[in-house]
Design a protein around this motif. Structure first.
Motif, PDB file in Angstrom:
ATOM      1  N   MET A 175       0.847  -1.182   0.000  1.00 38.50           N
ATOM      2  CA  MET A 175       0.000   0.000   0.000  1.00 38.50           C
ATOM      3  C   MET A 175       0.888   1.239   0.000  1.00 38.50           C
ATOM      4  O   MET A 175       1.577   1.515   0.968  1.00 38.50           O
ATOM      5  CB  MET A 175      -0.925   0.014   1.229  1.00 38.50           C
ATOM      6  N   ARG A 176       0.887   1.971  -1.108  1.00 42.99           N
ATOM      7  CA  ARG A 176       1.715   3.157  -1.254  1.00 42.99           C
ATOM      8  C   ARG A 176       0.947   4.224  -2.029  1.00 42.99           C
ATOM      9  O   ARG A 176      -0.108   3.923  -2.621  1.00 42.99           O
ATOM     10  CB  ARG A 176       3.027   2.794  -1.973  1.00 42.99           C
ATOM     11  N   PRO A 177       1.412   5.478  -2.052  1.00 39.28           N
ATOM     12  CA  PRO A 177       0.671   6.545  -2.741  1.00 39.28           C
ATOM     13  C   PRO A 177       0.355   6.250  -4.200  1.00 39.28           C
ATOM     14  O   PRO A 177      -0.694   6.670  -4.703  1.00 39.28           O
ATOM     15  CB  PRO A 177       1.608   7.748  -2.610  1.00 39.28           C
ATOM     16  N   ALA A 178       1.234   5.544  -4.890  1.00 36.04           N
ATOM     17  CA  ALA A 178       1.025   5.268  -6.306  1.00 36.04           C
ATOM     18  C   ALA A 178       0.253   3.975  -6.560  1.00 36.04           C
ATOM     19  O   ALA A 178       0.164   3.520  -7.713  1.00 36.04           O
ATOM     20  CB  ALA A 178       2.370   5.208  -7.029  1.00 36.04           C
ATOM     21  N   THR A 179      -0.337   3.395  -5.517  1.00 37.36           N
ATOM     22  CA  THR A 179      -1.144   2.191  -5.693  1.00 37.36           C
ATOM     23  C   THR A 179      -2.309   2.478  -6.632  1.00 37.36           C
ATOM     24  O   THR A 179      -2.990   3.491  -6.500  1.00 37.36           O
ATOM     25  CB  THR A 179      -1.689   1.705  -4.332  1.00 37.36           C
ATOM     26  N   ASP A 180      -2.544   1.569  -7.604  1.00 39.33           N
ATOM     27  CA  ASP A 180      -3.616   1.736  -8.602  1.00 39.33           C
ATOM     28  C   ASP A 180      -3.478   3.062  -9.338  1.00 39.33           C
ATOM     29  O   ASP A 180      -4.447   3.795  -9.563  1.00 39.33           O
ATOM     30  CB  ASP A 180      -4.998   1.647  -7.942  1.00 39.33           C
ATOM     31  N   TYR A 181      -2.233   3.380  -9.729  1.00 42.52           N
ATOM     32  CA  TYR A 181      -1.947   4.662 -10.386  1.00 42.52           C
ATOM     33  C   TYR A 181      -2.703   4.800 -11.702  1.00 42.52           C
ATOM     34  O   TYR A 181      -2.805   3.858 -12.484  1.00 42.52           O
ATOM     35  CB  TYR A 181      -0.446   4.796 -10.653  1.00 42.52           C
TER      36      TYR A 181
END
Length: 247
Positions: free
Chosen positions: A135-141
């Motif tokens: 889970m990171r900010p660019a998840t499902d970018y």
């Protein structure tokens, strides 16, 4: 008017002048694939998170956390926009520490050093754990003209909200007793969750905007920033002209 306020206004004006000059030099800095793409993301995310945190938790926390969040998120999003894999976990931990300790710095003035450090360490560890679980900010970018939030992003926001509530309660119990601890914890959790949810929802549009902003609009935006910077820098001279007392 306080002389520290005057100095802060003048510094802000100088920073706007610099930003405006960079936008006017769009072509010289490499156009769409140059550093202005990263700068546009940093400015936009900083404003969004800064305003959100500032309205909910105070101006100082909004500025500190907004800048830290905006800069680190822009670096990660810029990498995702180029189609590259995410950073190694050690770099993601470094980004987490920047955001965590900026949030702690915002709490320091009202809750003291021990509470601020404990809160910063705990939320940093929580973010690193989230990174390790994917889970990171660019998840499902995605970069598009429409706002959207995926199921995984939604539940990530919910977990983040609960995590901040629990962290605030733990720090209140173990480090320093806070008046109305439950209300304070819920406030931190709800503000963080709301700001995160809004940020995640509009991220696709921000990413599209950062990569497709027309060159003329870049130049117009640069001119607007320079004019705003000039106005802020001139405040000190207007105060002197009208003999406004400065303490």
């Amino acid at each position: 008017m306080d002389h520290h306020t005057i100095a802060g206004i003048s510094i802000a004006g100088t920073c706007l002048d610099v930003l405006g000059s960079l936008y006017l030099a769009y072509d010289l800095l490499g156009g769409q694939h140059g550093p202005l793409r990263l700068l546009t993301r940093a400015v936009t995310y900083s404003i969004i998170f800064g305003i959100g945190y500032g309205l909910g938790l105070g101006l100082f926390l909004g500025v500190a956390s907004g800048l830290a969040t905006g800069i680190t998120l822009s670096i990660e999003m810029n990498r995702a926009a180029r189609g590259l894999d995410h950073y190694p976990l050690r770099w993601e931990a470094f980004f987490s520490a920047i955001r965590g300790f900026a949030f702690g710095a915002g709490l320091y003035r009202s809750l003291g050093l021990e509470f601020a450090i404990a809160f910063a360490v705990l939320i940093t560890l929580g973010q690193v754990f989230a990174y390790s679980r994917g889970m990171r900010p660019a998840t499902d970018y995605e970069a598009s003209r429409r706002a959207r939030i995926t199921r995984r992003q939604f539940w990530g926001t919910v977990v983040r909200t609960v995590g901040y509530v629990v962290t605030a309660l733990a720090c209140s119990a173990l480090v320093r007793r806070v008046d109305h601890a439950w209300l304070f914890a819920i406030r931190i959790g709800l503000v963080t969750g709301l700001v995160t949810g809004i940020g995640v929802t509009i991220t696709p549009y921000i990413e599209y905007y950062a990569d497709h902003l027309p060159e003329r609009r870049m130049g117009a935006f640069g001119i607007a920033l320079i004019l705003c910077g000039f106005a802020l820098q001139s405040v000190q001279y207007w105060l002197a002209l009208f003999d406004v007392r400065i303490t």
